[in-house]
Design an enzyme around this catalytic site. Structure first.
Site, PDB file in Angstrom:
ATOM      1  N   THR A 152       0.832  -1.200   0.000  1.00 19.16           N
ATOM      2  CA  THR A 152       0.000   0.000   0.000  1.00 19.16           C
ATOM      3  C   THR A 152       0.868   1.251   0.000  1.00 19.16           C
ATOM      4  O   THR A 152       0.639   2.185  -0.787  1.00 19.16           O
ATOM      5  CB  THR A 152      -0.902   0.017   1.247  1.00 19.16           C
ATOM      6  OG1 THR A 152      -1.664  -1.185   1.275  1.00 19.16           O
ATOM      7  CG2 THR A 152      -1.827   1.206   1.232  1.00 19.16           C
ATOM      8  N   TYR A 155     -12.697  -5.357  -3.097  1.00 23.62           N
ATOM      9  CA  TYR A 155     -13.792  -5.083  -4.035  1.00 23.62           C
ATOM     10  C   TYR A 155     -14.639  -6.330  -4.278  1.00 23.62           C
ATOM     11  O   TYR A 155     -15.840  -6.326  -4.025  1.00 23.62           O
ATOM     12  CB  TYR A 155     -13.300  -4.490  -5.359  1.00 23.62           C
ATOM     13  CG  TYR A 155     -14.440  -4.032  -6.252  1.00 23.62           C
ATOM     14  CD1 TYR A 155     -15.160  -2.877  -5.945  1.00 23.62           C
ATOM     15  CD2 TYR A 155     -14.805  -4.757  -7.372  1.00 23.62           C
ATOM     16  CE1 TYR A 155     -16.224  -2.478  -6.731  1.00 23.62           C
ATOM     17  CE2 TYR A 155     -15.864  -4.360  -8.165  1.00 23.62           C
ATOM     18  CZ  TYR A 155     -16.576  -3.223  -7.849  1.00 23.62           C
ATOM     19  OH  TYR A 155     -17.629  -2.830  -8.622  1.00 23.62           O
ATOM     20  N   TYR A 182      -2.175 -10.598   4.330  1.00 20.81           N
ATOM     21  CA  TYR A 182      -2.327  -9.177   4.671  1.00 20.81           C
ATOM     22  C   TYR A 182      -3.799  -8.914   4.947  1.00 20.81           C
ATOM     23  O   TYR A 182      -4.626  -8.971   4.041  1.00 20.81           O
ATOM     24  CB  TYR A 182      -1.802  -8.332   3.509  1.00 20.81           C
ATOM     25  CG  TYR A 182      -1.756  -6.838   3.722  1.00 20.81           C
ATOM     26  CD1 TYR A 182      -2.016  -6.252   4.947  1.00 20.81           C
ATOM     27  CD2 TYR A 182      -1.423  -5.995   2.661  1.00 20.81           C
ATOM     28  CE1 TYR A 182      -1.956  -4.883   5.130  1.00 20.81           C
ATOM     29  CE2 TYR A 182      -1.358  -4.617   2.831  1.00 20.81           C
ATOM     30  CZ  TYR A 182      -1.632  -4.070   4.057  1.00 20.81           C
ATOM     31  OH  TYR A 182      -1.577  -2.704   4.229  1.00 20.81           O
ATOM     32  N   ARG A 222      -9.056  -1.024   4.216  1.00 19.86           N
ATOM     33  CA  ARG A 222      -8.702  -0.786   2.817  1.00 19.86           C
ATOM     34  C   ARG A 222      -9.510  -1.652   1.857  1.00 19.86           C
ATOM     35  O   ARG A 222      -9.876  -1.213   0.774  1.00 19.86           O
ATOM     36  CB  ARG A 222      -7.209  -1.096   2.606  1.00 19.86           C
ATOM     37  CG  ARG A 222      -6.261  -0.075   3.173  1.00 19.86           C
ATOM     38  CD  ARG A 222      -5.978   0.999   2.139  1.00 19.86           C
ATOM     39  NE  ARG A 222      -4.948   1.915   2.615  1.00 19.86           N
ATOM     40  CZ  ARG A 222      -4.449   2.902   1.881  1.00 19.86           C
ATOM     41  NH1 ARG A 222      -4.879   3.099   0.652  1.00 19.86           N
ATOM     42  NH2 ARG A 222      -3.538   3.707   2.368  1.00 19.86           N
ATOM     43  N   LYS A 256       0.214 -10.124   8.278  1.00 20.07           N
ATOM     44  CA  LYS A 256       0.309  -8.711   8.626  1.00 20.07           C
ATOM     45  C   LYS A 256      -1.088  -8.308   9.077  1.00 20.07           C
ATOM     46  O   LYS A 256      -2.009  -8.221   8.277  1.00 20.07           O
ATOM     47  CB  LYS A 256       0.756  -7.872   7.430  1.00 20.07           C
ATOM     48  CG  LYS A 256       0.783  -6.370   7.729  1.00 20.07           C
ATOM     49  CD  LYS A 256       1.145  -5.536   6.515  1.00 20.07           C
ATOM     50  CE  LYS A 256       1.107  -4.043   6.847  1.00 20.07           C
ATOM     51  NZ  LYS A 256       1.398  -3.190   5.669  1.00 20.07           N
ATOM     52  N   ILE A 292       5.289  -4.477  10.241  1.00 18.24           N
ATOM     53  CA  ILE A 292       5.494  -4.000   8.873  1.00 18.24           C
ATOM     54  C   ILE A 292       5.038  -2.553   8.913  1.00 18.24           C
ATOM     55  O   ILE A 292       3.847  -2.266   8.997  1.00 18.24           O
ATOM     56  CB  ILE A 292       4.739  -4.849   7.849  1.00 18.24           C
ATOM     57  CG1 ILE A 292       5.284  -6.286   7.876  1.00 18.24           C
ATOM     58  CG2 ILE A 292       4.874  -4.253   6.447  1.00 18.24           C
ATOM     59  CD1 ILE A 292       4.590  -7.245   6.924  1.00 18.24           C
TER      60      ILE A 292
END
Length: 294
Positions: A47, A110, A136, A141, A164, A206
């Site tokens: 990102t 999405y 992740y 997000r 993560k 991270i």
């Protein structure tokens, strides 16, 4: 699969030149900066690296350049995630062939998918590659989280070595902690709760903060693992104002702006990202000054 990477892994920005292309000289300077300041691993094309606006060719070039520049001194993890499983698979194989030490795989944003679809999304890649995969989880997000039963299944996969965890949900992270073992680790994906996740058995972070404070972020995790909880707490709390300022607008706008303020040639952004407001920039500058970065 053996994977014992702990500490501060920086979520590295991607520098752009004035014409908008990737600035490899600036990327090299950033890599050298992190090597000199004890960053424990580089995570590229995530990102923070603006990979969502980069071409596959640019992704490959950044991965290839980083692997060669690092030359095995610290691990290089490449973000190969996509909401298309086939695209994520293609990129993952490409990054493995370029010499990446590991992969960062994101949930299918999405599309979202049901639980079985999310499992297959990750398992398809983990089945195909021969390097460690880090999942992740960042529902803010992506609009979806990895269901805990799905995570429990994936944690048993020999190529899935960790997660993560960037939901910011301590309750979720506590459930993840039940799955931690020698073959499955957790990295904090939120700089404001590094210490709490370490206390749950986390391996490290991270980090966005590590872009501007690499030595301090490394020290926070190292102090905790050395048993100096008081020092780790001191670092976590003393950088909290700066951490909040680094997310005053959507990442990576503030952290790239902070690097520019530090005199590092990281360039601008690719639309839809653009410059932060003057008011927010002043808040960020003040936080950097108070933290002793400027």
């Amino acid at each position: 699969m053996a994977w014992n990477v702990t500490g501060s892994l920086v979520a590295l920005v991607t520098p752009f030149a004035a014409d908008g292309s990737v600035d490899f000289d600036a990327l090299g300077a950033l890599i050298d900066f992190h090597l000199a300041n004890h960053t424990d691993g580089l995570v590229v094309l995530g990102t923070t690296g603006e990979s969502s606006t980069m071409t596959h060719e640019e992704d490959a070039a950044v991965c290839d350049y980083t692997v060669k520049r690092v030359a095995g001194r610290i691990p290089v993890i490449a973000g190969s995630g996509s909401n298309s499983t086939e695209t994520m698979l293609e990129k993952s194989i490409m990054f493995e062939n370029l010499g990446a030490d590991g992969l960062l795989l994101i949930t299918p944003y999405y599309n979202k998918a049901n639980a079985e679809g999310i499992y297959r999304h990750f398992a398809t890649v983990a089945d195909a590659v021969h390097i460690p995969c880090i999942l992740y989880n960042v529902p803010g997000r992506t609009g979806c989280s990895i269901p805990l039963p799905v995570l429990a299944r994936l944690a048993q996969h020999p190529n899935v070595v960790g997660i993560k965890e960037a939901s910011g949900d301590i309750s979720y992270a506590t459930e993840v902690a039940k799955l931690l073992c020698d073959n499955f680790c957790m990295y904090s994906g939120n700089d404001d709760i590094i210490l709490p996740l370490l206390s749950l058995g986390g391996a490290g972070v991270i980090s966005v903060l590590a872009n501007v404070c690499p030595a301090q972020t490394h020290e926070l995790v190292a102090a905790y693992h050395a048993g100096d909880i008081a020092r780790a707490r001191e670092i976590q709390l003393s950088y909290l104002e700066l951490i909040h300022a680094l997310f005053i607008e959507v990442n990576p706008i503030p952290v790239k702006t902070a690097l520019q303020m530090m005199g590092k040639a990281v360039g601008g952004f690719r639309l839809p990202l653009c410059e932060m407001t003057a008011e927010h920039a002043e808040t960020l500058r003040n936080a950097l000054t108070k933290a002793g970065v400027l």
